[in-house]
Design an enzyme around this catalytic site. Structure first.
Site, mmCIF file in Angstrom:
data_model
loop_
_atom_site.group_PDB
_atom_site.id
_atom_site.type_symbol
_atom_site.label_atom_id
_atom_site.label_comp_id
_atom_site.label_asym_id
_atom_site.label_seq_id
_atom_site.Cartn_x
_atom_site.Cartn_y
_atom_site.Cartn_z
ATOM 1 C CB THR A 33 41.818 43.558 34.160
ATOM 2 O OG1 THR A 33 41.002 42.520 33.636
ATOM 3 C CG2 THR A 33 41.742 44.763 33.283
ATOM 4 C CG LEU A 36 51.316 39.932 37.044
ATOM 5 C CD1 LEU A 36 52.830 40.061 37.045
ATOM 6 C CD2 LEU A 36 50.845 39.139 35.840
ATOM 7 C CB VAL A 37 47.648 35.899 41.513
ATOM 8 C CG1 VAL A 37 47.639 35.170 42.851
ATOM 9 C CG2 VAL A 37 46.529 36.918 41.478
ATOM 10 C CG ASP A 152 32.768 40.116 40.172
ATOM 11 O OD1 ASP A 152 31.975 39.708 39.292
ATOM 12 O OD2 ASP A 152 33.994 40.181 39.996
#
Lengths: 472, 211
Positions: A33, A36-37, A152
């Site tokens: 979401t 980008l990696v 998280d």
């Protein structure tokens, strides 16, 4: 850090931004979401791999995303062997895009668990489970003693280093939801919904206004159980649409395993908003005391079981802390935990070779960087999944901020196209099939990923309150 | 560290006063004096505080914003600083991030204030001391001194004002009272000089900034 001002002056799209010159970008390793990696090597030190997380450009009026700010603020301050290392921050002024460069970790617990479950069909050896858990707690203890709550924790955010100096070292990643909880200006609950539903502590599910680092310990308990059984412990169905911490099905799954919470076990329970308001559903149902030990196949006398049950204590005040957990008997009995979680110290034991991350060499980072004013990065795929089969639900179907590298992969291994993509990815920068074929594979993979994920963020707002809750 | 001041980037980045009171050569060429520079920063601090009143944010947020502004001013000449104003605010956000070298955690004197006041038996001086702390952001103290010493300096001034004998309490604290007193003197000096500040002086200083 962040030496590079973007090459604002240049209008030639062949020109790389200055900061990018220090890297050889190999390809895309993830997408979520928040952006980008990419996997990259440092030119001056080819042995070093870096994961570059590109945040989506802010939309009109939004500014830099709060997720990015939180992550930068915290990671810039902290340093621990079991926490991911922020190597650099880059800004591309021309299109106002922001990049975080991390030391790259080849594996994550999501993939390790899946490999054991779907590929080798065999549980993770005790040494590895214990070493991973110990290191995870060690990193968490550092965070908590510095008043940072992660909020998280889940398998895909727990990374494990691949071959190299730090082989088998656990790194806690993705601080997009983390915050300092010392002296908050507002109740933490105003930060919006936190923690992916399966790993969400009962006090959050019941609407607690104030919560503590104990929410992280609950998640660690869930992860511990998952390492033991290779299955998520509480797989509730998320009710999506409105962002709401209250998830009835998730509570139902928890109560079925741990039994009905009572005021005796958890005195402040009666003060929690959803416990009070939902008499009919929660309090009306009587849950039998099923027993966690049958689910995780451990004897109640086993120290591993004892530790697990203390992590899954209903009352957050009684729940074991990271510091206490590190002192638990479980870690003092054989096999003792080690620094390299992946290689058992005893010779002769079988070593599991975990697959490396698939790399999409067809997506070039430069193609995503605009030297002209801001354009939001499009996911390039409007297909949102309508096929929420059981497999979908078992995977990462929840709204999530993009974890550093442990996010939705190009595609799930085991699906035919995987081999093609991963082989291409192994080429490390070369593009054996030529660009058109690569694009094709990537697009196909992307589609599958979309179908599998059914991530509401692709179509609907996933965490709207956080977008707004910009506070330090 | 994010919660322990002594291991934080804030502590590691504290400046010597000489480093903060430096007018960049480029600015000097424009005729800017150290006094002008201080006035400009004061003006900006007041501006941020007024802006914050309109959008109703808490004092700690205001203090953080002013600290960021002062950190940026301690690093850059006003050419670099002033290019900000022209383009959009969003773009500035990134430039400020960069100028701050991505160090965002700030510790403020407010955190320890009420506890220390209570401990010193000075609850009645809360409002006065709080106001003094607010005014310290009109100076660069937050860039130079650990926040608890700034808080103590304000308490020190407040106890003198209120005629409260607090020597014993201060002595029990294991802090360097010379530093505390020096900060207090700086604050009092500021109040003295503040009386002489006129709009004309501020405008003259602001006019020396590149357009």
């Amino acid at each position: 850090m962040g030496e590079g001002r973007g090459s604002n002056s240049s209008s030639n799209s062949n020109n790389k931004p200055e900061w990018l010159e220090q890297y050889d970008v190999i390809g895309k390793i993830g997408e979520g979401t928040y952006g980008l990696v990419f996997l990259a090597k440092i030119k001056s030190n080819r042995s070093k791999s870096i994961a570059i997380k590109k945040f989506k450009q802010s939309k009109d009026g939004d500014g830099v995303s709060p997720t990015a700010i939180r992550e930068i603020m915290l990671l810039r301050e902290i340093s621990h062997e079991n926490v991911v290392k922020l190597a650099n921050v880059h800004i591309n002024h021309a299109d106002m895009s922001l990049y975080l460069a991390f030391d790259y970790a080849e594996h994550d617990l999501y993939e390790i668990i899946r490999h054991h479950r779907d590929k080798v069909n065999q549980s993770i050896n005790q040494y590895t489970v214990k070493s991973i858990l110990w290191q995870l707690l060690n990193g968490l203890n550092y965070l908590h003693s510095n008043w940072i709550v992660h909020r998280d924790l889940k398998p895909s955010n727990i990374l494990v280093m691949g071959d190299g100096e730090e082989h088998g070292v656990v790194k806690i990643a993705d601080f997009g939801l983390a915050r300092i909880y010392q002296a908050p200006l507002k109740p933490l609950s105003e930060n919006g919904v936190v923690v992916t539903i399966w790993y969400r502590a009962p006090e959050l599910l019941l609407g607690a206004k104030h919560y503590t680092s104990a929410v992280d310990m609950w998640a660690v308990g869930c992860i511990f159980a998952e390492l033991l059984t290779l299955k998520p412990l509480f797989q509730g169905q998320e009710v999506k649409g409105t962002p709401n911490p209250f998830q009835l099905d998730q509570l139902d799954k928890i109560f079925k395993v741990l039994g009905h919470p009572t005021q005796e076990k958890w005195p402040t329970l009666v003060n929690l908003p959803h416990w009070q308001s939902d008499l009919q559903h929660i309090q009306g149902h009587t849950y039998n005391n099923a027993g966690l030990y049958t689910v995780v196949h451990l004897s109640p006398k086993n120290p591993a079981y004892d530790l697990l049950s203390k992590m899954l204590e209903y009352d957050p005040l009684k729940r074991i802390t990271a510091a206490q957990a590190l002192e638990h008997e479980y870690f003092r009995m054989e096999p003792l935990p080690g620094c390299n979680a992946l290689i058992p110290p005893q010779p002769g034991e079988k070593v599991v070779n975990y697959p490396t991350r698939p790399v999409d060499t067809g997506t070039d980072i430069e193609g995503t960087i605009s030297l002209q004013p801001s354009q939001p990065v499009s996911s390039g795929n409007s297909m949102s999944g309508g096929m929420a089969g059981p497999h979908v639900m078992q995977n990462r179907s929840m709204p999530r901020p993009m974890p550093m590298v442990g996010m939705q992969r190009m595609q799930p291994p085991g699906i035919p196209a995987y081999n093609l993509a991963s082989q291409a990815g192994m080429g490390g920068g070369v593009n054996p099939g030529g660009i058109p074929m690569q694009r094709g594979v990537a697009a196909q993979a992307h589609q599958q990923q979309q179908m599998r994920r059914k991530d509401p963020n692709m179509g609907m707002p996933g965490y709207p309150p956080q977008q707004k809750s910009r506070r330090f | 560290m994010a919660a322990n001041f002594w291991t934080s980037s804030h502590y590691k980045q504290l400046h010597d006063p000489e480093d903060v009171d430096v007018v960049h050569p480029l600015d000097k060429d424009r005729g800017m004096t150290l006094e002008d520079f201080k006035l400009i920063k004061l003006h900006m601090s007041n501006y941020i505080a007024r802006l914050a009143q309109n959008v109703k944010v808490r004092q700690r947020v205001v203090a953080t914003a002013i600290t960021y502004m002062r950190r940026v001013y301690a690093r850059r000449n006003s050419d670099e600083r002033y290019r900000f104003e022209i383009k959009e605010i969003l773009e500035m956000e990134m430039k400020i991030l960069e100028a701050l070298n991505y160090y965002l955690v700030v510790f403020h004197p407010y955190r320890a204030l009420s506890q220390m006041l209570q401990d010193a038996g000075m609850n009645d001086a809360t409002q006065l001391t709080w106001g003094l702390v607010n005014d310290t952001y009109k100076m660069d103290l937050i860039l130079i001194h650990p926040p608890h010493l700034i808080a103590l300096a304000c308490i020190y001034i407040a106890s003198v004002q209120k005629d409260k004998e607090n020597t014993a309490w201060f002595e029990e604290l294991r802090v360097d009272m010379n530093v505390v007193k020096n900060i207090a003197i700086e604050i009092l000096d500021f109040y003295d000089s503040h009386k002489q500040i006129t709009d004309e002086k501020v405008n003259a200083a602001m006019n020396k900034l590149p357009k």
